[in-house]
Design a protein around this motif. Sequence first.
Motif, PDB file in Angstrom:
ATOM      1  N   LEU A 186       0.838  -1.231   0.061  1.00 11.59           N
ATOM      2  CA  LEU A 186      -0.084   0.163   0.111  1.00 11.59           C
ATOM      3  C   LEU A 186       0.940   1.257   0.064  1.00 11.59           C
ATOM      4  O   LEU A 186       0.464   2.239  -0.505  1.00 11.59           O
ATOM      5  CB  LEU A 186      -0.872  -0.041   1.390  1.00 11.59           C
ATOM      6  CG  LEU A 186      -1.840  -1.175   1.329  1.00 11.59           C
ATOM      7  CD1 LEU A 186      -2.627  -0.990   2.479  1.00 11.59           C
ATOM      8  CD2 LEU A 186      -2.965  -1.125   0.310  1.00 11.59           C
ATOM      9  N   TYR A 187       2.026   1.187   0.673  1.00  8.90           N
ATOM     10  CA  TYR A 187       2.812   2.364   0.624  1.00  8.90           C
ATOM     11  C   TYR A 187       4.300   1.964   0.927  1.00  8.90           C
ATOM     12  O   TYR A 187       4.626   1.068   1.770  1.00  8.90           O
ATOM     13  CB  TYR A 187       2.427   3.282   1.718  1.00  8.90           C
ATOM     14  CG  TYR A 187       3.175   4.502   1.792  1.00  8.90           C
ATOM     15  CD1 TYR A 187       2.976   5.516   0.919  1.00  8.90           C
ATOM     16  CD2 TYR A 187       4.180   4.837   3.028  1.00  8.90           C
ATOM     17  CE1 TYR A 187       4.057   6.506   1.007  1.00  8.90           C
ATOM     18  CE2 TYR A 187       4.717   5.923   3.011  1.00  8.90           C
ATOM     19  CZ  TYR A 187       4.776   6.830   1.937  1.00  8.90           C
ATOM     20  OH  TYR A 187       5.482   8.148   2.206  1.00  8.90           O
ATOM     21  N   THR A 188       5.214   2.467   0.336  1.00 10.22           N
ATOM     22  CA  THR A 188       6.760   2.453   0.450  1.00 10.22           C
ATOM     23  C   THR A 188       7.192   3.758   0.939  1.00 10.22           C
ATOM     24  O   THR A 188       6.957   4.911   0.342  1.00 10.22           O
ATOM     25  CB  THR A 188       7.443   1.962  -0.757  1.00 10.22           C
ATOM     26  OG1 THR A 188       6.851   0.771  -1.206  1.00 10.22           O
ATOM     27  CG2 THR A 188       8.962   1.691  -0.540  1.00 10.22           C
ATOM     28  N   ALA A 189       7.704   3.781   2.250  1.00  6.97           N
ATOM     29  CA  ALA A 189       8.123   4.896   2.964  1.00  6.97           C
ATOM     30  C   ALA A 189       9.445   5.852   1.962  1.00  6.97           C
ATOM     31  O   ALA A 189      10.345   5.079   1.650  1.00  6.97           O
ATOM     32  CB  ALA A 189       8.800   4.651   4.358  1.00  6.97           C
ATOM     33  N   ASP A 190       8.771   7.081   1.812  1.00  7.02           N
ATOM     34  CA  ASP A 190       9.698   8.177   1.248  1.00  7.02           C
ATOM     35  C   ASP A 190       9.866   9.176   2.398  1.00  7.02           C
ATOM     36  O   ASP A 190       9.088   9.899   2.844  1.00  7.02           O
ATOM     37  CB  ASP A 190       9.262   8.607  -0.037  1.00  7.02           C
ATOM     38  CG  ASP A 190      10.032   9.762  -0.400  1.00  7.02           C
ATOM     39  OD1 ASP A 190      11.138  10.011   0.108  1.00  7.02           O
ATOM     40  OD2 ASP A 190       9.875  10.216  -1.618  1.00  7.02           O
ATOM     41  N   PHE A 191      11.195   8.882   3.143  1.00  9.15           N
ATOM     42  CA  PHE A 191      11.360   9.595   4.278  1.00  9.15           C
ATOM     43  C   PHE A 191      11.376  11.299   3.950  1.00  9.15           C
ATOM     44  O   PHE A 191      11.584  12.163   4.755  1.00  9.15           O
ATOM     45  CB  PHE A 191      12.677   9.166   5.013  1.00  9.15           C
ATOM     46  CG  PHE A 191      12.363   7.697   5.690  1.00  9.15           C
ATOM     47  CD1 PHE A 191      11.493   7.709   6.377  1.00  9.15           C
ATOM     48  CD2 PHE A 191      13.018   6.717   5.068  1.00  9.15           C
ATOM     49  CE1 PHE A 191      11.095   6.280   6.991  1.00  9.15           C
ATOM     50  CE2 PHE A 191      12.860   5.472   5.767  1.00  9.15           C
ATOM     51  CZ  PHE A 191      11.838   5.303   6.619  1.00  9.15           C
ATOM     52  N   ASN A 192      11.830  11.457   2.556  1.00  6.78           N
ATOM     53  CA  ASN A 192      11.591  12.987   2.272  1.00  6.78           C
ATOM     54  C   ASN A 192      10.403  13.661   2.349  1.00  6.78           C
ATOM     55  O   ASN A 192      10.285  14.714   2.546  1.00  6.78           O
ATOM     56  CB  ASN A 192      12.222  13.069   0.825  1.00  6.78           C
ATOM     57  CG  ASN A 192      13.840  12.834   0.472  1.00  6.78           C
ATOM     58  OD1 ASN A 192      14.396  13.529   1.259  1.00  6.78           O
ATOM     59  ND2 ASN A 192      14.120  12.166  -0.469  1.00  6.78           N
ATOM     60  N   GLY A 193       9.378  12.538   2.253  1.00  4.76           N
ATOM     61  CA  GLY A 193       7.975  13.203   2.467  1.00  4.76           C
ATOM     62  C   GLY A 193       7.256  13.210   1.105  1.00  4.76           C
ATOM     63  O   GLY A 193       7.892  13.545  -0.043  1.00  4.76           O
ATOM     64  N   GLU A 194       5.869  13.200   1.110  1.00  7.33           N
ATOM     65  CA  GLU A 194       5.094  13.365  -0.194  1.00  7.33           C
ATOM     66  C   GLU A 194       4.003  14.481   0.284  1.00  7.33           C
ATOM     67  O   GLU A 194       3.096  13.753   1.043  1.00  7.33           O
ATOM     68  CB  GLU A 194       4.571  12.037  -0.513  1.00  7.33           C
ATOM     69  CG  GLU A 194       5.659  11.001  -1.024  1.00  7.33           C
ATOM     70  CD  GLU A 194       5.145   9.761  -1.390  1.00  7.33           C
ATOM     71  OE1 GLU A 194       4.186   9.561  -2.270  1.00  7.33           O
ATOM     72  OE2 GLU A 194       5.571   8.707  -0.850  1.00  7.33           O
ATOM     73  N   PRO A 195       3.746  15.314  -0.130  1.00  5.28           N
ATOM     74  CA  PRO A 195       2.764  16.347   0.272  1.00  5.28           C
ATOM     75  C   PRO A 195       1.314  15.572   0.220  1.00  5.28           C
ATOM     76  O   PRO A 195       0.979  15.064  -0.859  1.00  5.28           O
ATOM     77  CB  PRO A 195       2.703  17.430  -0.810  1.00  5.28           C
ATOM     78  CG  PRO A 195       4.265  17.540  -1.296  1.00  5.28           C
ATOM     79  CD  PRO A 195       4.572  16.000  -1.548  1.00  5.28           C
ATOM     80  N   GLY A 196       0.623  15.860   1.123  1.00  2.57           N
ATOM     81  CA  GLY A 196      -0.629  15.129   1.323  1.00  2.57           C
ATOM     82  C   GLY A 196      -0.779  13.657   1.458  1.00  2.57           C
ATOM     83  O   GLY A 196      -1.979  13.289   1.702  1.00  2.57           O
ATOM     84  N   VAL A 197       0.332  12.978   1.507  1.00  2.00           N
ATOM     85  CA  VAL A 197       0.374  11.661   1.694  1.00  2.00           C
ATOM     86  C   VAL A 197       1.254  11.601   3.013  1.00  2.00           C
ATOM     87  O   VAL A 197       0.821  11.001   3.949  1.00  2.00           O
ATOM     88  CB  VAL A 197       1.005  10.834   0.370  1.00  2.00           C
ATOM     89  CG1 VAL A 197       1.149   9.426   0.889  1.00  2.00           C
ATOM     90  CG2 VAL A 197       0.205  11.168  -0.879  1.00  2.00           C
ATOM     91  N   PHE A 198       2.537  11.746   2.995  1.00  2.00           N
ATOM     92  CA  PHE A 198       3.104  11.355   4.158  1.00  2.00           C
ATOM     93  C   PHE A 198       4.384  12.571   4.442  1.00  2.00           C
ATOM     94  O   PHE A 198       5.105  12.861   3.589  1.00  2.00           O
ATOM     95  CB  PHE A 198       3.900  10.032   3.973  1.00  2.00           C
ATOM     96  CG  PHE A 198       5.158   9.852   5.219  1.00  2.00           C
ATOM     97  CD1 PHE A 198       4.487   9.493   6.394  1.00  2.00           C
ATOM     98  CD2 PHE A 198       6.291   9.565   4.940  1.00  2.00           C
ATOM     99  CE1 PHE A 198       5.355   9.269   7.523  1.00  2.00           C
ATOM    100  CE2 PHE A 198       7.167   9.181   5.920  1.00  2.00           C
ATOM    101  CZ  PHE A 198       6.610   9.037   7.353  1.00  2.00           C
ATOM    102  N   GLU A 199       4.115  13.416   5.424  1.00  2.00           N
ATOM    103  CA  GLU A 199       4.741  14.557   5.655  1.00  2.00           C
ATOM    104  C   GLU A 199       5.551  14.440   7.076  1.00  2.00           C
ATOM    105  O   GLU A 199       5.087  15.058   8.203  1.00  2.00           O
ATOM    106  CB  GLU A 199       3.959  15.818   5.436  1.00  2.00           C
ATOM    107  CG  GLU A 199       3.307  15.839   4.170  1.00  2.00           C
ATOM    108  CD  GLU A 199       2.351  17.212   4.256  1.00  2.00           C
ATOM    109  OE1 GLU A 199       2.302  17.978   5.279  1.00  2.00           O
ATOM    110  OE2 GLU A 199       1.603  17.291   3.318  1.00  2.00           O
ATOM    111  N   PRO A 200       6.535  13.557   7.244  1.00  2.00           N
ATOM    112  CA  PRO A 200       7.344  13.350   8.463  1.00  2.00           C
ATOM    113  C   PRO A 200       7.951  14.541   9.024  1.00  2.00           C
ATOM    114  O   PRO A 200       8.365  15.601   8.124  1.00  2.00           O
ATOM    115  CB  PRO A 200       8.396  12.167   8.134  1.00  2.00           C
ATOM    116  CG  PRO A 200       8.623  12.557   6.782  1.00  2.00           C
ATOM    117  CD  PRO A 200       7.395  12.839   5.910  1.00  2.00           C
ATOM    118  N   GLY A 201       8.122  14.474  10.435  1.00  2.00           N
ATOM    119  CA  GLY A 201       8.819  15.602  10.845  1.00  2.00           C
ATOM    120  C   GLY A 201       8.825  15.275  12.344  1.00  2.00           C
ATOM    121  O   GLY A 201       8.571  14.205  13.068  1.00  2.00           O
TER     122      GLY A 201
END
Length: 492
Positions: A40-55
């Motif tokens: 369903l999702y492969t982590a992109d630690f750079n982040g993806e707007p609206g999907v995964f925005e880590p901090g």
Amino acid sequence: MRKTLACFITFVLLLSLFSTFTTVSAEENAYDAAEKGDVLYTADFNGEPGVFEPGTYSGMPDAYVKDGGTSMQLIAMEDATATMWGGEIKTLPLNDQTQYTIYYSVTRTAGDGSGLYVDGVYGVYGYNNRCKIHEGKSGLSGRAYTYFEEEDMNLTLPETGTITQEYALEVNGTNATMAHYIKDNTGEFVLIQASYPYDGIVFQSEYLGLYFYTYYADHMSVFSNCYVVKGLSFAVDERVPEDVPEGCVNTKLELGEKTRKLDLITASKHLDEVFYALEGEAEPWDGIRMGVTDGTDPSVTLDWASYLYKAYLDSVDSQAYPFVAFKLKVVGYVSDFELFYCAGEIRKPTAGYSELTYYGCEANGEVEYILFDLTDMCEGDYNRLRLDINGSQAGTEVYLYEVTLFATEKEALVYMGLIAPDEEPTTEEEIETATEQVTEQKTEAITEAAGDVTTEAAATQEKKGGCGAIVGAGMITVCLVALGAISIKKKH
């Protein structure tokens, strides 16, 4: 013609815009359209707007995204700040209809600890040789570390240097549980630890999250190969019907060899507890022998809900069964017993949810009973019971044989051998008279035994008015036998 062309262009633009909206809407829930086992999702630690925005979520992390976003290095900059970095995956809803397995790898040195949380509150934490399920900064109530070596896992665990380990974390929204696995030397994922439906996990987010955690300063971990699949990849149920002892009932714990495999003791403090006598013991015993190692509030916690779950038994309503009887034996001095009752929303021992009862005896090691009345004191099904052994010293021994729940006082007293099945419980006036008689007899016996030399225990008993002179509010005040109000010798 121009008007027609303009209308056509407008129609095309609106259609394109509508198509764009429907595509985004579909992407907002990647779960429903997928099949079990789909990534369903492969982590992109750079982040993806609206999907995964880590901090930064808590603490003061020193986080470095590496390898084009496929890995992340995490270091806590200050001691004990509970450093957490990550965020929600907005395309993966976390609710009672969703189930996930998160795969990830951790590279770290032997002494560094780190973990992964799914909502900022619940997750897993550990080291290269041990792990446990966490709630906040501590282990989930009743969960201690699972040591890989003790479980005979086929793992290579170097004492020094860095090591990379592969993990899988199942997140079951349908019953709010988690299960943690590690890949062994054969390439198979083996279970480390699992939570159960009664543990009371309540996920704190609408979406599944990836929150990477460390606690101690300068502990460094690199997380990589992180991806999420739909469904539970393993779903191993620790309950094995053929392992359940025969004759188990949901209102009685018979402690000893019969139920040892059900892991009833989830925690103990200042006690060296041993289930039944091992082969070769000079004086064998049943039940649990608990030796006090430190008199500072020793206690034992019995995980009633875990017992019921593993034995395939129904839960027990604390309001329907408010009488709790302990069959035990004491060798040494105990001033009082305190019962912490955990039921319903109370999942772990909590101040304000306990009953303290007087004991005050230098016991000689005879089988006896103590009985608590929890009527109108708690709600919901029983989760755990913690028995505190107060006023004792190192060397005191308490043998715990049975813990039984009763619906009525009469049933409890019959079980204890105090009254016959056709008798009614003693009235309060009769109890008060018997208490005074027992107190006088016990005080006289202590004085005669002490002679001119008053022992500390005898002095304590005399000061308190003898064994059984004071009774806690939650205690059944029956004292028609030698040891008094709350300590009752078994009748044969």
